[in-house]
Motif scaffolding. Structure first.
Motif, short mmCIF file in Angstrom:
data_model
loop_
_atom_site.label_atom_id
_atom_site.label_comp_id
_atom_site.label_asym_id
_atom_site.label_seq_id
_atom_site.Cartn_x
_atom_site.Cartn_y
_atom_site.Cartn_z
N GLN A 589 52.30 -24.52 -35.85
CA GLN A 589 51.54 -24.52 -34.62
C GLN A 589 50.05 -24.42 -34.92
O GLN A 589 49.62 -23.65 -35.77
N ILE A 590 49.25 -25.21 -34.21
CA ILE A 590 47.80 -25.19 -34.37
C ILE A 590 47.16 -25.07 -32.99
O ILE A 590 47.70 -25.52 -31.99
N ASP A 591 46.00 -24.44 -32.96
CA ASP A 591 45.26 -24.24 -31.72
C ASP A 591 44.12 -25.25 -31.66
O ASP A 591 43.17 -25.19 -32.46
N ARG A 592 44.21 -26.21 -30.72
CA ARG A 592 43.19 -27.26 -30.60
C ARG A 592 42.23 -26.97 -29.45
O ARG A 592 41.46 -27.84 -29.04
N THR A 593 42.27 -25.72 -28.95
CA THR A 593 41.37 -25.33 -27.88
C THR A 593 39.92 -25.47 -28.34
O THR A 593 39.59 -25.17 -29.49
N ASN A 594 39.06 -25.95 -27.45
CA ASN A 594 37.62 -26.12 -27.67
C ASN A 594 37.26 -27.32 -28.54
O ASN A 594 36.08 -27.53 -28.84
N GLU A 595 38.23 -28.11 -28.98
CA GLU A 595 37.87 -29.32 -29.71
C GLU A 595 37.54 -30.43 -28.71
O GLU A 595 37.93 -30.38 -27.54
N PRO A 596 36.78 -31.47 -29.12
CA PRO A 596 36.43 -32.56 -28.21
C PRO A 596 37.67 -33.29 -27.69
O PRO A 596 38.65 -33.48 -28.40
N LEU A 597 37.58 -33.68 -26.44
CA LEU A 597 38.68 -34.37 -25.80
C LEU A 597 38.79 -35.82 -26.27
O LEU A 597 39.86 -36.41 -26.31
N GLY A 598 37.68 -36.42 -26.64
CA GLY A 598 37.65 -37.81 -27.06
C GLY A 598 36.53 -38.56 -26.36
O GLY A 598 36.12 -38.21 -25.25
N GLY A 599 36.06 -39.61 -26.99
CA GLY A 599 34.95 -40.37 -26.45
C GLY A 599 33.62 -39.84 -26.94
O GLY A 599 33.48 -38.65 -27.27
N LEU A 634 38.09 -39.08 -33.82
CA LEU A 634 39.41 -39.70 -33.73
C LEU A 634 40.57 -38.73 -33.86
O LEU A 634 41.69 -39.07 -33.50
N ALA A 635 40.35 -37.54 -34.40
CA ALA A 635 41.48 -36.68 -34.77
C ALA A 635 41.16 -35.22 -34.53
O ALA A 635 39.99 -34.82 -34.37
#
Length: 716
Positions: A589-599, A634-635
């Protein structure tokens, strides 16, 4: 690759680029900014009177900016981005408006950006990297448009309006373009009144050809060519002032080699008894050399047929409008990003849609009202061939009822309220020869979209507005796991805007700020249970996250005196997940909170144009355009950590275009234009894909090199 060189053109346009003040697109070469009529709210209105963030420009402006493809619209529009899909290239487009990305390729799910051509919906992003011609105007609406445009417009909507028949005279034009890489484009358009002032037809054809500017590393074959056929016909019947029917039909065929993919690293799958290459690093120093692994020549093919009819009937003070449309599209491409498997991806679909709306005015024209209904049905197959079989078939059926009403509280203050109810049914079937799971599944969804806005005009030239709106993207059945159903995602958007024509209409400034609450976001994520079962991680579609999006945009157009126009556009979008718990390829499990949504976060454009008379009947125009867009991540951070620096994003880039054109009014009109695109010969990427599988995969799609050309247009 060797670039085709036209020395005189090259020298002229470099001089233009050095000597011309550059500023924004779409300002006309007049002493004053002209009125632009749009149908952003499904009725004809002056752009400056519409309390919605809209970027609009004419087909002429589009061409003068050195642009020709649907995807080029983003180069004139702040906070709008169009990129090729990371695995399929330019055959399928990925649209983003204000951080809302169009979404999934497959028929089981929908896009977040609506597209319509002549009021007919285009639900799939195929063939959007293809040429436009004979265009009247283009409108880009930003923010949720769920009231008038329906579901799946959480980011916004793009309207393209082609030129219709003129009933009073025979006219038309022929156009030929020659340029770099043996570019030979031709257009022919004829407008013919059949019954004076009552019945007319407009017919057009466009052929495009350009040799590829890339080559395959392994085979030396040509990549990234351009070959299209576009046929269009439009019939207008207007027997009286109270009734009209316009029928539009077009056929579009694309048969090209694929985009240029470059792999930034190699990746291998170890099966124990064999090691299979998943990606091979592209080491050729030629930037335009890309992946080409197959015995079969690479291809990207699509054909589509569209027909739609819009009927208008005046009934007293009201207007009854019917919009009927049918679209059939087929597409297929050979994927070149992975050498170990032979994969073709594509889609076949049929779409029928019917909209009925009644609009009018009441209470001494203080109330402007609309009510209507919409129905659509779409069937088709998603093609994912590994060994020659199709995987899934889908059927989507939906209907909605809507109303939008604006009331003038005073001569300066207006309140608008809109509401739409949508019901959606979906069905997905597995049509593979060997079915390993559920044969089929279906789901139903319904939701309310709404809008409330208040606009204030202290003067005839200034408009302030504030709005709050709710839009949604429909739920879906997971194509890869038919047992999984995901719910709709929702966007609640708050917006403040200003539109102003200043200094006797010599300066136009439009701007807006927005804040969006984005919930139940649909995302594909690794399924940790699949790793223990098969040893190979698979993905599952789910309502995975919540996010906040905020930003601003501005457009400035200045026409200080006759012949000179310039300005600027800028857009900023801050889109980040507020909550997103995901899994990596190993099941952790990884926490992707606060990362860019994209674009990208930032985007801007500059343009300048100067026109002057060289004789009583001839005008010379000089124009330059510059467009810049920021980095596109992208990721997720967990994937970026596996890759080398820079491999997890598409770098920012800027492009300079220029044109010198001579317009002669005599002989029915003659225009000769010499133009250049990517004048500074920037090497850049337009898209890509980054994955954490098999030690890390990072592929990029190459953008177009410097090109020069001459275009001759003769009217009659």
């Amino acid at each position: 690759m060797h670039h085709v060189s036209t020395r005189k053109i090259h020298v002229s346009l470099l001089a233009l680029a050095a000597g011309t003040v550059v500023a924004t697109a779409s300002a006309p070469a007049l002493a004053q900014n002209t009125e632009i009529v749009v149908t952003a709210r499904k009725v004809e209105e002056n752009l400056q009177d519409v309390p919605v963030a809209v970027t609009a420009f004419s087909g002429e402006t589009f061409e003068e900016a050195g642009l020709s493809e649907f995807s080029d619209i983003s180069r004139l529009t702040p906070n709008f981005d169009v990129r090729p899909r990371g695995t399929t290239g330019a055959l399928f487009a990925n649209l983003t408006i204000r951080g809302q990305t169009s979404g999934f390729l497959t028929l089981n799910a929908d896009q977040a950006v609506g597209i319509s051509i002549n009021n007919a919906p285009i639900t799939r992003g195929t063939s959007l990297f293809t040429n436009l011609f004979d265009i009247e105007r283009i409108e880009v609406l930003k923010g949720p448009q769920g009231t008038l445009y329906g579901k799946n417009t959480t980011g916004g909507a793009v309207n393209v309006v082609t030129k219709g028949p003129e009933l009073d005279e025979i006219n038309g034009y022929g156009q030929f373009t020659y340029g770099s890489y043996d570019r030979t484009d031709a257009q022919l358009v004829a407008n013919i009144p059949l019954v004076q002032d009552q019945l007319g037809i407009r017919l057009g054809a466009a052929l495009t050809h350009r040799d590829g500017f890339g080559r395959g590393v392994a085979t030396g074959r040509e990549l990234a060519d351009d070959n299209e056929i576009f046929l269009r016909g439009s019939l207008l019947y207007e027997p009286s002032d109270t009734f009209s029917v316009r029928v539009n039909a077009d056929y579009h065929d694309v048969d090209e080699s694929i985009s240029i993919f470059r792999s930034l690293r190699s990746a291998f799958l170890d099966l124990g008894f064999a090691v299979i290459p998943i990606a091979l690093e592209t080491t050729d120093p030629d930037f335009y050399a890309g992946s080409d692994f197959r015995t079969e020549a690479p291809f990207a093919r699509s054909d589509e047929f569209n027909i739609n009819a819009t009927a208008n009937l005046e009934i007293g003070n009201a207007n009854l409008q019917s919009i009927t449309s049918y679209r059939k599209q087929n597409s297929l491409t050979l994927v070149q990003s992975a050498p170990s498997t032979s994969v073709t991806l594509g889609q076949n679909s049929d779409l029928f849609a019917q909209e009925i709306r009644l609009s009018g005015q009441a209470f001494d024209d203080r109330l402007t009202w609309q009510v209507g209904g919409f129905y659509s049905t779409e069937t088709g197959e998603d093609i994912d061939n590994v060994g020659g079989f199709q995987t899934t078939a889908a059927k989507n059926e939906g209907w909605s009822l809507f109303t939008q009403n604006s009331f003038a509280i005073t001569d300066q203050l207006q309140f608008t309220l809109g509401l739409r109810y949508t019901n959606e049914d979906r069905e997905v079937r597995d049509i593979s020869p060997v079915v390993t799971g559920l044969l089929q599944n279906s789901a139903s969804f319904d939701a309310l979209s709404w809008l409330a806005s208040l606009d204030f005009k202290p003067t005839d030239e200034t408009l302030f507005y504030a709005s709050v709106s709710r839009g949604f993207r429909s739920g879906a059945v997971d194509q890869d796991n038919l047992a999984t159903i995901v719910n709709p995602e929702y966007v609640l958007n708050y917006e403040l805007g200003l539109k102003a024509d200043l200094f006797d209409n010599r300066v136009r400034f439009n701007s807006s700020v927005f804040y969006s609450d984005y919930t139940d976001i649909q995302r594909t994520a690794f399924d940790p249970d699949s790793i223990g079962t098969t040893g190979v991680p698979t993905t599952v579609l789910r309502n995975a996250a919540e996010a906040t999006i905020w930003g601003f945009e501005g457009e400035l157009h200045v026409a200080p005196f006759d012949g000179l126009s310039f300005g600027a556009t800028v857009g900023y979008t801050n889109a980040q997940f507020d909550e997103f718990l995901d899994f990596d390829a190993a099941g952790n499990q990884i926490d992707r909170t606060n990362e860019p949504l994209g674009g990208p976060e930032w985007q801007y454009s500059l343009n300048g144009r100067y026109e002057f008379y060289v004789s009583d009947s001839a005008t010379l125009g000089i124009q330059a355009n510059y467009f810049w867009i920021g980095e596109d991540v992208l990721a997720a951070p967990s994937v970026i950590a596996i890759l080398a620096p820079g491999e997890g994003s598409v770098p920012s880039f800027g492009l300079l275009n220029g044109q010198i054109d001579l317009d002669v009014e005599q002989w029915g009109g003659l225009n000769i234009a010499v133009f250049g695109t990517n004048i500074l010969d920037k090497e850049y990427y337009v898209g890509g894909v980054a994955l954490g599988l098999f030690g890390g995969i990072s592929n990029r799609i190459v953008g177009e090199p410097q090109q020069w050309g001459i275009r001759v247009t003769k009217g009659f």
